[in-house]
Scaffold this active site. Structure first.
Site, PDB file in Angstrom:
ATOM      1  N   ASP A   1      -1.849  18.356  -1.952  1.00  8.92           N
ATOM      2  CA  ASP A   1      -0.990  17.214  -1.647  1.00  8.92           C
ATOM      3  C   ASP A   1      -0.361  16.776  -2.970  1.00  8.92           C
ATOM      4  OD1 ASP A   1       0.168  15.054  -0.172  1.00  8.92           O
ATOM      5  OD2 ASP A   1      -1.313  13.715  -1.059  1.00  8.92           O
TER       6      ASP A   1
ATOM      7  N   GLU B   1      -0.755   3.514  -3.028  1.00 14.84           N
ATOM      8  CA  GLU B   1      -1.246   3.985  -4.336  1.00 14.84           C
ATOM      9  C   GLU B   1      -1.770   2.807  -5.161  1.00 14.84           C
ATOM     10  OE1 GLU B   1      -0.937   7.186  -6.117  1.00 14.84           O
ATOM     11  OE2 GLU B   1      -0.617   8.162  -4.188  1.00 14.84           O
TER      12      GLU B   1
ATOM     13  N   CYS C   1       3.108  10.811   7.216  1.00 19.53           N
ATOM     14  CA  CYS C   1       2.929  10.793   5.764  1.00 19.53           C
ATOM     15  C   CYS C   1       1.437  10.655   5.503  1.00 19.53           C
ATOM     16  CB  CYS C   1       3.688   9.605   5.159  1.00 19.53           C
ATOM     17  SG  CYS C   1       3.372   9.357   3.409  1.00 19.53           S
ATOM     18  N   THR C   2       0.961  11.403   4.502  1.00 20.01           N
ATOM     19  CA  THR C   2      -0.471  11.395   4.195  1.00 20.01           C
ATOM     20  C   THR C   2      -1.040  10.000   3.938  1.00 20.01           C
ATOM     21  OG1 THR C   2       0.274  11.801   1.941  1.00 20.01           O
ATOM     22  CG2 THR C   2      -0.624  13.680   3.161  1.00 20.01           C
ATOM     23  N   HIS C   3      -0.205   9.130   3.371  1.00 17.38           N
ATOM     24  CA  HIS C   3      -0.729   7.830   2.929  1.00 17.38           C
ATOM     25  C   HIS C   3      -0.866   6.803   4.051  1.00 17.38           C
ATOM     26  CE1 HIS C   3       0.067   9.561  -0.903  1.00 17.38           C
ATOM     27  NE2 HIS C   3      -0.207   8.454  -1.564  1.00 17.38           N
TER      28      HIS C   3
ATOM     29  N   CYS D   1       0.552  17.669   2.555  1.00 11.82           N
ATOM     30  CA  CYS D   1       1.674  16.763   2.309  1.00 11.82           C
ATOM     31  C   CYS D   1       2.793  17.012   3.331  1.00 11.82           C
ATOM     32  CB  CYS D   1       2.183  17.038   0.896  1.00 11.82           C
ATOM     33  SG  CYS D   1       3.631  16.079   0.454  1.00 11.82           S
ATOM     34  N   ASN D   2       3.238  15.958   3.979  1.00 10.47           N
ATOM     35  CA  ASN D   2       4.307  16.088   4.976  1.00 10.47           C
ATOM     36  C   ASN D   2       5.622  16.526   4.341  1.00 10.47           C
ATOM     37  OD1 ASN D   2       3.446  14.522   7.777  1.00 10.47           O
ATOM     38  ND2 ASN D   2       2.283  13.907   5.989  1.00 10.47           N
ATOM     39  N   THR D   3       5.932  15.946   3.183  1.00  3.53           N
ATOM     40  CA  THR D   3       7.200  16.277   2.535  1.00  3.53           C
ATOM     41  C   THR D   3       7.218  17.750   2.122  1.00  3.53           C
ATOM     42  OG1 THR D   3       7.167  14.013   1.655  1.00  3.53           O
ATOM     43  CG2 THR D   3       8.810  15.503   0.748  1.00  3.53           C
TER      44      THR D   3
ATOM     45  N   TYR E   1       6.373  12.962  -4.096  1.00  3.36           N
ATOM     46  CA  TYR E   1       7.246  14.040  -3.636  1.00  3.36           C
ATOM     47  C   TYR E   1       8.353  13.502  -2.718  1.00  3.36           C
ATOM     48  CZ  TYR E   1       4.208  17.982  -5.089  1.00  3.36           C
ATOM     49  OH  TYR E   1       3.492  18.917  -5.795  1.00  3.36           O
ATOM     50  N   GLY E   2       8.067  12.360  -2.121  1.00  3.13           N
ATOM     51  CA  GLY E   2       8.876  11.885  -0.997  1.00  3.13           C
ATOM     52  C   GLY E   2      10.316  11.569  -1.304  1.00  3.13           C
TER      53      GLY E   2
HETATM   54  N1  DGL Z   1       2.185  13.243   0.406  1.00  2.25           N
HETATM   55  C1  DGL Z   1       3.472  12.693   0.725  1.00  2.25           C
HETATM   56  C2  DGL Z   1       3.792  12.962   2.191  1.00  2.25           C
HETATM   57  O1  DGL Z   1       2.912  13.113   3.012  1.00  2.25           O
HETATM   58  C3  DGL Z   1       3.517  11.207   0.462  1.00  2.25           C
HETATM   59  C4  DGL Z   1       3.416  10.844  -0.991  1.00  2.25           C
HETATM   60  C5  DGL Z   1       4.565  11.328  -1.837  1.00  2.25           C
HETATM   61  O2  DGL Z   1       5.716  10.889  -1.645  1.00  2.25           O
HETATM   62  O3  DGL Z   1       4.308  12.172  -2.680  1.00  2.25           O
HETATM   63  O4  DGL Z   1       4.949  13.030   2.528  1.00  2.25           O
END
Ligand code: DGL
Length: 269
Positions: free
Chosen positions: A15, A157, A189-191, A78-80, A47-48
């Site tokens: 992630d 975060e 999204c993971t968060h 990670c979704n992104t 990453y988003g």
């Molecule tokens: N891990 C990212 C996601 O699931 C969220 C955090 C990020 O933007 O890096 O899209």
């Protein structure tokens, strides 16, 4: 020719940072005998809000880091990264590589009654249209309303999981979706699972709030069984790798994971 996969090898998961631990938690529950290598790319989080080209490069580097440690399967938590890079990773590497979008999309498609689904995610995930495409595959004709929520990742975060500012921002992001009459809201999204209670409280009792972690774990279990690579015995465990120090990784991570984190190795790759 690809080398045979050893069932004793670990499962790799990456992630952009701490959020993927929500996926790791579901995986550990479903696969208690497995060994996991968790890579959090904390040097380059978030990453988003980055371009698909950059996220694809990071995703290749993360995958190579894990494959160099002989993982039997790679889970892109990670979704992104899944939205931007999964197809290319799958085409490039012979080891199985799985992402979070399809399991989440299938679950949302199964759970909706009125066919109106809300999806929230990062700017990159929403811009990719990956959830819409996947949901349409499982439920053609579904109305999908996607909303980018760029402020939620920094709030998580920062550990502002019950803060009044977080409640206000959730309301701001969710209200346009709720006004569409959605009955399922997918946390893309993971968060966001860390804000599940706040989000569900705002969405109200007529909206089911779901995330892909459990569904993702189910897909990993199926795939390991299909390639006869599940570990049958052992107590399992996790090794944590981060690409930079993260002030809250241990504290937040333990909360995300529901378990203690003893040792974190900083890596350069
Ligand atoms: N891990 C990212 C996601 O699931 C969220 C955090 C990020 O933007 O890096 O899209």
């Amino acid at each position: 020719m690809s080398t045979p996969i050893d069932p004793v090898s670990p499962i790799g998961i990456f992630d952009s940072g701490v959020g993927g631990l929500t996926v790791l938690r579901a995986l550990r529950r479903a696969l208690p005998a497995e060994e996991f290598l968790y890579l959090g790319d904390t040097a380059r989080v978030p990453y988003g809000n980055k371009s698909p080209e950059l996220i694809t490069r990071y995703s290749f580097e993360n995958t190579l880091f894990l494959l160099d440690r002989n993982v039997k399967i790679v889970v892109v938590a990670c979704n992104t990264a899944t939205a931007d890079a999964l197809d290319r990773l799958q085409r490039h590497f012979s080891r199985p590589i799985l992402g979070v979008i399809e399991p989440g999309a299938r679950l949302a498609a199964e759970r909706t009654r009125n066919g109106r689904i809300g999806v929230i995610g990062t700017v990159g995930t929403v811009a990719s249209g990956a959830y819409e495409t996947a949901i349409q595959r499982f439920r053609p004709g579904a109305e999908v309303y996607a909303q980018a929520c760029p402020l939620l990742v920094p709030l998580v975060e920062e550990g502002w999981l019950e803060h009044s500012a977080t409640r206000l921002i959730i309301a701001e992001y969710l209200d346009p979706l709720l006004s569409r009459g959605i009955d399922v809201l997918l946390l893309g999204c993971t968060h966001y699972p860390l804000l599940h209670e706040l989000i569900a409280a705002h969405a109200g009792p007529n909206v089911e709030v779901i995330d892909s972690a459990g569904a993702m774990a189910g897909v990993v279990v199926e795939r390991l069984a299909a390639i006869e690579c599940a570990r049958q015995q052992g107590t399992g465990g996790v090794q944590f790798f981060l690409s930079d120090r993260h002030p809250h990784f241990k504290r937040l991570g333990e909360r995300f994971l529901g378990d203690s984190i003893e040792k974190i190795e900083l890596v350069n790759y």
